[in-house]
Design a protein around this motif. Sequence first.
Motif, PDB file in Angstrom:
ATOM      1  N   GLY A   1       0.786  -1.225   0.000  1.00 37.37           N
ATOM      2  CA  GLY A   1       0.000   0.000   0.000  1.00 37.37           C
ATOM      3  C   GLY A   1       0.815   1.271   0.000  1.00 37.37           C
ATOM      4  N   SER A   2       2.120   1.163   0.108  1.00 43.31           N
ATOM      5  CA  SER A   2       2.976   2.355   0.110  1.00 43.31           C
ATOM      6  C   SER A   2       2.950   3.019  -1.265  1.00 43.31           C
ATOM      7  N   ARG A   3       3.206   4.326  -1.274  1.00 39.62           N
ATOM      8  CA  ARG A   3       3.184   5.085  -2.521  1.00 39.62           C
ATOM      9  C   ARG A   3       4.488   5.858  -2.680  1.00 39.62           C
ATOM     10  N   ARG A   4       4.912   5.972  -3.914  1.00 36.45           N
ATOM     11  CA  ARG A   4       6.110   6.735  -4.241  1.00 36.45           C
ATOM     12  C   ARG A   4       6.032   7.164  -5.700  1.00 36.45           C
ATOM     13  N   SER A   5       6.907   8.074  -6.088  1.00 38.39           N
ATOM     14  CA  SER A   5       6.988   8.507  -7.481  1.00 38.39           C
ATOM     15  C   SER A   5       8.434   8.474  -7.931  1.00 38.39           C
ATOM     16  N   LEU A   6       8.618   8.334  -9.229  1.00 39.31           N
ATOM     17  CA  LEU A   6       9.955   8.465  -9.798  1.00 39.31           C
ATOM     18  C   LEU A   6       9.823   9.069 -11.191  1.00 39.31           C
ATOM     19  N   GLU A   7      10.902   9.685 -11.634  1.00 39.78           N
ATOM     20  CA  GLU A   7      10.942  10.257 -12.973  1.00 39.78           C
ATOM     21  C   GLU A   7      11.958   9.500 -13.819  1.00 39.78           C
ATOM     22  N   THR A   8      11.632   9.368 -15.090  1.00 42.61           N
ATOM     23  CA  THR A   8      12.472   8.629 -16.020  1.00 42.61           C
ATOM     24  C   THR A   8      12.309   9.249 -17.397  1.00 42.61           C
ATOM     25  N   GLU A   9      13.284   8.999 -18.266  1.00 41.01           N
ATOM     26  CA  GLU A   9      13.189   9.573 -19.608  1.00 41.01           C
ATOM     27  C   GLU A   9      12.296   8.745 -20.536  1.00 41.01           C
ATOM     28  N   HIS A  10      12.221   7.445 -20.286  1.00 43.42           N
ATOM     29  CA  HIS A  10      11.426   6.586 -21.172  1.00 43.42           C
ATOM     30  C   HIS A  10      11.012   5.331 -20.421  1.00 43.42           C
ATOM     31  N   VAL A  11       9.842   4.822 -20.769  1.00 46.17           N
ATOM     32  CA  VAL A  11       9.358   3.558 -20.224  1.00 46.17           C
ATOM     33  C   VAL A  11       9.236   2.553 -21.356  1.00 46.17           C
ATOM     34  N   ILE A  12       9.789   1.363 -21.136  1.00 43.62           N
ATOM     35  CA  ILE A  12       9.564   0.226 -22.036  1.00 43.62           C
ATOM     36  C   ILE A  12       8.674  -0.762 -21.295  1.00 43.62           C
ATOM     37  N   ALA A  13       7.480  -0.958 -21.827  1.00 48.10           N
ATOM     38  CA  ALA A  13       6.524  -1.884 -21.214  1.00 48.10           C
ATOM     39  C   ALA A  13       6.747  -3.276 -21.797  1.00 48.10           C
ATOM     40  N   ALA A  14       7.424  -4.116 -21.045  1.00 49.45           N
ATOM     41  CA  ALA A  14       7.615  -5.518 -21.440  1.00 49.45           C
ATOM     42  C   ALA A  14       6.520  -6.327 -20.766  1.00 49.45           C
ATOM     43  N   THR A  15       5.283  -5.994 -21.104  1.00 48.22           N
ATOM     44  CA  THR A  15       4.107  -6.480 -20.381  1.00 48.22           C
ATOM     45  C   THR A  15       3.279  -7.466 -21.185  1.00 48.22           C
ATOM     46  N   GLY A  16       3.886  -8.067 -22.181  1.00 50.11           N
ATOM     47  CA  GLY A  16       3.250  -9.194 -22.837  1.00 50.11           C
ATOM     48  C   GLY A  16       2.180  -8.837 -23.848  1.00 50.11           C
ATOM     49  N   PHE A  17       1.297  -9.815 -24.051  1.00 53.73           N
ATOM     50  CA  PHE A  17       0.316  -9.754 -25.114  1.00 53.73           C
ATOM     51  C   PHE A  17      -1.001 -10.343 -24.612  1.00 53.73           C
ATOM     52  N   LYS A  18      -2.097  -9.812 -25.101  1.00 59.01           N
ATOM     53  CA  LYS A  18      -3.409 -10.322 -24.730  1.00 59.01           C
ATOM     54  C   LYS A  18      -4.134 -10.750 -25.996  1.00 59.01           C
ATOM     55  N   ALA A  19      -4.336 -12.052 -26.141  1.00 62.69           N
ATOM     56  CA  ALA A  19      -4.904 -12.605 -27.372  1.00 62.69           C
ATOM     57  C   ALA A  19      -6.429 -12.497 -27.349  1.00 62.69           C
ATOM     58  N   HIS A  20      -6.927 -11.351 -27.740  1.00 66.40           N
ATOM     59  CA  HIS A  20      -8.360 -11.075 -27.718  1.00 66.40           C
ATOM     60  C   HIS A  20      -8.897 -11.039 -29.142  1.00 66.40           C
ATOM     61  N   ARG A  21     -10.051 -11.604 -29.346  1.00 68.06           N
ATOM     62  CA  ARG A  21     -10.672 -11.623 -30.672  1.00 68.06           C
ATOM     63  C   ARG A  21     -10.745 -10.240 -31.292  1.00 68.06           C
ATOM     64  N   ASP A  22     -11.086  -9.237 -30.500  1.00 65.15           N
ATOM     65  CA  ASP A  22     -11.323  -7.907 -31.049  1.00 65.15           C
ATOM     66  C   ASP A  22     -10.052  -7.245 -31.564  1.00 65.15           C
ATOM     67  N   ARG A  23      -8.898  -7.842 -31.293  1.00 68.70           N
ATOM     68  CA  ARG A  23      -7.650  -7.298 -31.812  1.00 68.70           C
ATOM     69  C   ARG A  23      -7.254  -7.912 -33.155  1.00 68.70           C
ATOM     70  N   LEU A  24      -8.073  -8.801 -33.666  1.00 69.74           N
ATOM     71  CA  LEU A  24      -7.833  -9.374 -34.995  1.00 69.74           C
ATOM     72  C   LEU A  24      -8.382  -8.407 -36.038  1.00 69.74           C
ATOM     73  N   GLY A  25      -7.724  -7.259 -36.152  1.00 64.42           N
ATOM     74  CA  GLY A  25      -8.257  -6.173 -36.950  1.00 64.42           C
ATOM     75  C   GLY A  25      -8.306  -6.429 -38.440  1.00 64.42           C
ATOM     76  N   LEU A  26      -7.571  -7.410 -38.957  1.00 64.80           N
ATOM     77  CA  LEU A  26      -7.637  -7.670 -40.390  1.00 64.80           C
ATOM     78  C   LEU A  26      -8.916  -8.419 -40.782  1.00 64.80           C
ATOM     79  N   LEU A  27      -9.624  -8.988 -39.811  1.00 65.01           N
ATOM     80  CA  LEU A  27     -10.912  -9.612 -40.104  1.00 65.01           C
ATOM     81  C   LEU A  27     -11.965  -8.522 -40.235  1.00 65.01           C
ATOM     82  N   SER A  28     -12.870  -8.676 -41.191  1.00 70.14           N
ATOM     83  CA  SER A  28     -13.965  -7.721 -41.313  1.00 70.14           C
ATOM     84  C   SER A  28     -14.742  -7.683 -40.002  1.00 70.14           C
TER      85      SER A  28
END
Length: 421
Positions: free
Chosen positions: A304-331
């Motif tokens: 529950g503790s809170r803190r802040s930090l500053e950085t120049e850039h964030v790389i989100a190595a947070t994976g992938f979510k295989a959801h039907r609605d992301r199959l954008g090439l399908l009509s």
Amino acid sequence: MYDLLVVGAGPYGLSIASHAADAGLNLRVFGRPMASWRDHMPGGMFLKSEPWASNLSDPGGRWRLDAYCAEQGLTARHAHPIPVEAFASYGLWFARNAVPEVDERTITRISSGADGFTAVTEDGQALHARTVALAVGVMPFIEVPPALRGLHPTLVTHSSHHSDLGHFQGKDVTVIGGGQAALETAALLAEQGTRVRVLARAERLRWNDVPPAWERPWWQSVRSPHSGLGPGWRNWFYAERPGLFRRLPQTSRSRIAATALGPAGAWWVRDRVERAVDLLPGQEVTAAAAVPGGLRLDLTGRDGSRRSLETEHVIAATGFKAHRDRLGLLSAELRGALAVLPDGSPVLGHSFESSHPGLFLAGLVTASGFGPAMRFVHGATFTASTLVQGVRRRLRSTPVRGTVPVPGGGSRSGAPSPVNG
């Protein structure tokens, strides 16, 4: 009209195409071969999976990774990770030798009709096929934490957006995630002179153990067998029996797909990370905002503790979510018609066929149905053979209009059936 269009030319798409060509199907293959491996992974990365568990699949088993490595004078043996660049080159070699010519144009839209499917290429050509196999990899399913969405790409990117980390040299970068992508990215950044930290929600980072020796006493092998996903009977079941995995209750399949083989770093990257990277486990980004020179992250700890930090850039190595609605090439119509599981991924039959007849899926999007192996190259072998068998059954059961079904699954018209029973 083609029997099959394979959309995607990564390990799954190329393996499917090899099996389909061997089965005599009239097919086309679209996509830039091994694009994710060539364009979305920085130089210096290694495969986490064992070389013997990283083969693309051809019916004769001729075009294996060890055969390519032997030809190139490379090492491919147990407990010796393979460079990603070498694996990408192996995939290109496989494509040249085991797959019909690959059309590198992008398919931008797939729609369905009375006789099958229409696919439109990036330059407007329309092609027609009775069945389609989507093997689009992971890129459509990029997942970024909600707190970071909407921020400019100069401030936040996904780990898969980088084939070169050199422009971060000398900067301050925060990597979010506790899996291999996060940890190896952080190691590469630190080794080039970037000040880097890793934030992870888990209270502690997990590391895979050094794999047991390939040759060992029989009782050790019985107790904890090798498998394409690591040692142990549970991993063996996930890796070697995806068809049986699919018979588990749906709730069990979804739970296992979401939790099994969770975030962990490979044994060979651990020392590189722990000696050079600031590690902040047990932290979640709850808010983020642009500030002069970068962005501020508001963090909440598991206590529950809170803190802040500053950085120049964030790389989100947070994976992938295989959801039907992301199959954008399908009509929209075709996409919306697909039945889904509670996690949003498409429902699949035993041969990887979706709820829309003739539309087959492969790779990450099938993990909730067939298990964790579908998140790795190792799953391509089962997928390719099983999916192509399903395509053949679909073709036999739905002849082109104007033909008459005959016993044995063929058809009677002015021309022979494109599929031999």
